[in-house]
Scaffold this active site. Structure first.
Site, PDB file in Angstrom:
ATOM      1  N   LYS A  67     -28.280   2.410  -4.477  1.00  0.00           N
ATOM      2  CA  LYS A  67     -27.479   3.604  -4.739  1.00  0.00           C
ATOM      3  C   LYS A  67     -26.909   3.470  -6.136  1.00  0.00           C
ATOM      4  CE  LYS A  67     -23.250   4.519  -2.938  1.00  0.00           C
ATOM      5  NZ  LYS A  67     -22.234   5.056  -2.005  1.00  0.00           N
ATOM      6  N   HIS A 138     -10.077  12.462   0.619  1.00  0.00           N
ATOM      7  CA  HIS A 138     -11.416  12.945   0.950  1.00  0.00           C
ATOM      8  C   HIS A 138     -12.038  12.160   2.108  1.00  0.00           C
ATOM      9  CE1 HIS A 138     -15.278  14.801   0.220  1.00  0.00           C
ATOM     10  NE2 HIS A 138     -15.841  13.607   0.152  1.00  0.00           N
ATOM     11  N   ASN A 160       1.024   8.925   4.776  1.00  0.00           N
ATOM     12  CA  ASN A 160       0.323   8.933   3.496  1.00  0.00           C
ATOM     13  C   ASN A 160       1.336   8.819   2.363  1.00  0.00           C
ATOM     14  OD1 ASN A 160      -2.151   9.047   2.032  1.00  0.00           O
ATOM     15  ND2 ASN A 160      -1.627  11.119   1.389  1.00  0.00           N
ATOM     16  N   MET A 219     -10.463   0.264   5.102  1.00  0.00           N
ATOM     17  CA  MET A 219     -11.656   0.863   4.514  1.00  0.00           C
ATOM     18  C   MET A 219     -11.513   1.225   3.039  1.00  0.00           C
ATOM     19  SD  MET A 219     -13.477   0.638   7.151  1.00  0.00           S
ATOM     20  CE  MET A 219     -14.931   1.338   6.416  1.00  0.00           C
ATOM     21  N   GLY A 220     -10.308   1.196   2.496  1.00  0.00           N
ATOM     22  CA  GLY A 220     -10.112   1.684   1.131  1.00  0.00           C
ATOM     23  C   GLY A 220     -10.360   0.656   0.051  1.00  0.00           C
ATOM     24  N   THR A 221     -10.187  -0.627   0.381  1.00  0.00           N
ATOM     25  CA  THR A 221     -10.268  -1.664  -0.648  1.00  0.00           C
ATOM     26  C   THR A 221     -11.715  -2.073  -0.878  1.00  0.00           C
ATOM     27  OG1 THR A 221      -8.038  -2.422  -0.217  1.00  0.00           O
ATOM     28  CG2 THR A 221      -9.517  -3.995  -1.262  1.00  0.00           C
ATOM     29  N   ASP A 222     -12.248  -1.652  -2.036  1.00  0.00           N
ATOM     30  CA  ASP A 222     -13.650  -1.920  -2.363  1.00  0.00           C
ATOM     31  C   ASP A 222     -13.792  -2.406  -3.802  1.00  0.00           C
ATOM     32  OD1 ASP A 222     -12.954   0.398  -3.638  1.00  0.00           O
ATOM     33  OD2 ASP A 222     -14.588   1.617  -2.847  1.00  0.00           O
ATOM     34  N   GLY A 292     -13.793  -3.361   5.763  1.00  0.00           N
ATOM     35  CA  GLY A 292     -14.998  -2.580   5.445  1.00  0.00           C
ATOM     36  C   GLY A 292     -15.098  -2.356   3.950  1.00  0.00           C
TER      37      GLY A 292
HETATM   38  P1  NAD Z   1      -8.968  10.273  -2.553  1.00  0.00           P
HETATM   39  O1  NAD Z   1      -8.635  10.223  -3.993  1.00  0.00           O
HETATM   40  O2  NAD Z   1      -9.491  11.541  -1.972  1.00  0.00           O
HETATM   41  O3  NAD Z   1      -7.664   9.854  -1.681  1.00  0.00           O
HETATM   42  C1  NAD Z   1      -6.880   8.743  -2.079  1.00  0.00           C
HETATM   43  C2  NAD Z   1      -5.900   8.393  -0.972  1.00  0.00           C
HETATM   44  O4  NAD Z   1      -5.119   7.278  -1.410  1.00  0.00           O
HETATM   45  C3  NAD Z   1      -4.899   9.508  -0.664  1.00  0.00           C
HETATM   46  O5  NAD Z   1      -4.544   9.425   0.699  1.00  0.00           O
HETATM   47  C4  NAD Z   1      -3.721   9.140  -1.556  1.00  0.00           C
HETATM   48  O6  NAD Z   1      -2.492   9.684  -1.115  1.00  0.00           O
HETATM   49  C5  NAD Z   1      -3.732   7.623  -1.391  1.00  0.00           C
HETATM   50  N1  NAD Z   1      -3.042   6.926  -2.479  1.00  0.00           N
HETATM   51  C6  NAD Z   1      -3.156   7.171  -3.815  1.00  0.00           C
HETATM   52  N2  NAD Z   1      -2.349   6.326  -4.495  1.00  0.00           N
HETATM   53  C7  NAD Z   1      -1.732   5.533  -3.558  1.00  0.00           C
HETATM   54  C8  NAD Z   1      -0.796   4.470  -3.641  1.00  0.00           C
HETATM   55  N3  NAD Z   1      -0.337   4.037  -4.811  1.00  0.00           N
HETATM   56  N4  NAD Z   1      -0.388   3.892  -2.480  1.00  0.00           N
HETATM   57  C9  NAD Z   1      -0.870   4.302  -1.287  1.00  0.00           C
HETATM   58  N5  NAD Z   1      -1.755   5.310  -1.144  1.00  0.00           N
HETATM   59  C10 NAD Z   1      -2.186   5.919  -2.284  1.00  0.00           C
HETATM   60  O7  NAD Z   1      -9.985   9.066  -2.319  1.00  0.00           O
HETATM   61  P2  NAD Z   1     -11.034   8.882  -1.148  1.00  0.00           P
HETATM   62  O8  NAD Z   1     -12.346   9.426  -1.578  1.00  0.00           O
HETATM   63  O9  NAD Z   1     -10.437   9.320   0.131  1.00  0.00           O
HETATM   64  O10 NAD Z   1     -11.205   7.289  -1.165  1.00  0.00           O
HETATM   65  C11 NAD Z   1     -10.169   6.456  -0.697  1.00  0.00           C
HETATM   66  C12 NAD Z   1     -10.512   5.018  -0.991  1.00  0.00           C
HETATM   67  O11 NAD Z   1     -11.665   4.634  -0.258  1.00  0.00           O
HETATM   68  C13 NAD Z   1     -10.839   4.715  -2.460  1.00  0.00           C
HETATM   69  O12 NAD Z   1     -10.201   3.505  -2.807  1.00  0.00           O
HETATM   70  C14 NAD Z   1     -12.328   4.547  -2.468  1.00  0.00           C
HETATM   71  O13 NAD Z   1     -12.776   3.714  -3.510  1.00  0.00           O
HETATM   72  C15 NAD Z   1     -12.534   3.901  -1.101  1.00  0.00           C
HETATM   73  N6  NAD Z   1     -13.879   3.985  -0.564  1.00  0.00           N
HETATM   74  C16 NAD Z   1     -14.325   2.914   0.153  1.00  0.00           C
HETATM   75  C17 NAD Z   1     -15.589   2.931   0.696  1.00  0.00           C
HETATM   76  C18 NAD Z   1     -16.069   1.768   1.511  1.00  0.00           C
HETATM   77  O14 NAD Z   1     -17.238   1.723   1.860  1.00  0.00           O
HETATM   78  N7  NAD Z   1     -15.213   0.844   1.889  1.00  0.00           N
HETATM   79  C19 NAD Z   1     -16.400   4.061   0.534  1.00  0.00           C
HETATM   80  C20 NAD Z   1     -15.907   5.170  -0.170  1.00  0.00           C
HETATM   81  C21 NAD Z   1     -14.624   5.116  -0.703  1.00  0.00           C
END
Ligand code: NAD
Length: 321
Positions: A67, A138, A160, A219-222, A292
């Site tokens: 990808k 998202h 949030n 799931m967010g930490t990548d 994840g």
């Molecule tokens: P997004 O920009 O649509 O949403 C970001 C989210 O993080 C929102 O809920 C926002 O309020 C919150 N946020 C922003 N700053 C913050 C802070 N300082 N403290 C706490 N929360 C905070 O992004 P998204 O597309 O929903 O992606 C979210 C995360 O998931 C990103 O870090 C992205 O890289 C990661 N991600 C991981 C995978 C995976 O496979 N693990 C895949 C896709 C995305």
């Protein structure tokens, strides 16, 4: 060579198909039948964009590819495009010839939601009733839609950093017929399953916000430096991951390992649970945590599935290449 454009993906891919593809490739990884290549991620110095490649080879599923994509922070305001952009390229493992190019944007959200869903199916308590969401961006809506299918949840609670975004996940809970309640972080103690899906660089969920018996999908930490939960929570939990190498370097476990609270040997690939070579959750009181990180093989697995579906439904575009 076949092309499956981004606009076709929503009509082809289902949450169920994404779940099966991701579960199978996690299992193949744990058996040693599939492996990911080192991740490349570069700041372009242009448009403040991050760009990179995640690739791998699933010998069992005969899927080879990568990808390519990343994050363009100004896309939405400047071009009306979403900020995350990606495409998946598949190759014939016998000859190296390119076989398909597939839109990767929606697939990324579906495969990421499938990963936390797989962890919930295999690690959450069967009697889990309250689902906690940390994050409302998202990805969060996709995460929630997939998670509610895994247990008989009765309620969704959410927190949030930007509370004004919470209505997006409240709407998804309502679609699933579930009541939603916004809570402060200590209120997460009510949750039986918690999903964290934020772009945070500092922990929100602390070890004492979580009750015994909870399953957490981080799931967010990548990326190096990102963090959603207190490192001490990983020491309190039995930790699982998609891939150990990514977990300790770019995943949530990077912080607990660096602090010496857990070691690499404490982290189990979820594929081992799927394959039945690790028991997974051992007691109703144990806290389980899935780190994840997102692996390239997840992208390849869902892309290969979508190519099959596109061919079956006659929407794949064939080009002489
Ligand atoms: P997004 O920009 O649509 O949403 C970001 C989210 O993080 C929102 O809920 C926002 O309020 C919150 N946020 C922003 N700053 C913050 C802070 N300082 N403290 C706490 N929360 C905070 O992004 P998204 O597309 O929903 O992606 C979210 C995360 O998931 C990103 O870090 C992205 O890289 C990661 N991600 C991981 C995978 C995976 O496979 N693990 C895949 C896709 C995305």
């Amino acid at each position: 060579m076949l092309i499956v454009p981004e606009r076709e993906i929503a009509g082809l891919m289902t949450r169920g198909a994404a779940f099966d593809a991701v579960e199978q490739v996690f299992a193949a990884m744990a058996r040693g039948d599939a492996w990911n290549f080192p991740v490349v991620r570069e700041a372009l110095g242009h448009e403040e964009a991050l760009y990179g490649f995640k690739g791998g080879f699933d010998r069992a599923g005969r899927v080879l590819g990568l990808k390519a994509g990343g994050y363009w922070p100004h896309n939405l305001e400047r071009r009306g495009l979403i900020n995350h952009q990606s495409a998946v390229f598949l190759f014939d493992p016998d000859s190296g010839r390119p076989t398909a190019m597939v839109g990767g944007n929606l697939l990324t959200a579906l495969r990421t939601a499938a990963a936390s869903s797989v962890s919930i199916r295999h690690l959450a308590r069967e009697d889990a009733k309250v689902l906690g969401m940390i994050g409302a961006g998202h990805q969060a809506t996709f995460q929630l839609r997939a998670a509610v299918e895994q247990r008989d949840f009765e309620k969704v609670i959410g927190w949030n950093y930007h509370p004004e975004m919470l209505p997006s996940i409240e709407g998804v809970a309502a679609e699933a017929g579930l009541p939603f309640e916004a809570v402060e972080l200590p209120g997460m103690a009510e949750a039986d399953v918690i999903i964290t899906i934020t772009s945070a660089f500092a922990p929100s969920l602390m070890a004492d916000h979580v009750s015994e018996g909870t399953h957490i999908a981080c799931m967010g930490t990548d990326t190096k430096g990102k963090q959603e939960v207190e490192a001490a929570l990983l020491a309190r939990a039995k930790v699982f991951t998609d891939e150990v190498a990514q977990s300790i370097s770019i995943g949530e476990a990077q912080h607990a390992v660096a602090a010496g609270l857990i070691s690499e040997a404490d982290i189990t690939p979820i594929g081992a649970v799927i394959n039945g070579t690790h028991p997974g959750r051992r007691t109703a009181e144990e806290i389980t945590l899935f780190d994840g990180t997102g692996v390239g093989l997840q992208d390849l697995a869902v892309a290969a599935r979508v190519v099959d579906l596109a061919v079956a439904q006659g929407v794949a575009i064939e080009v002489d290449f």
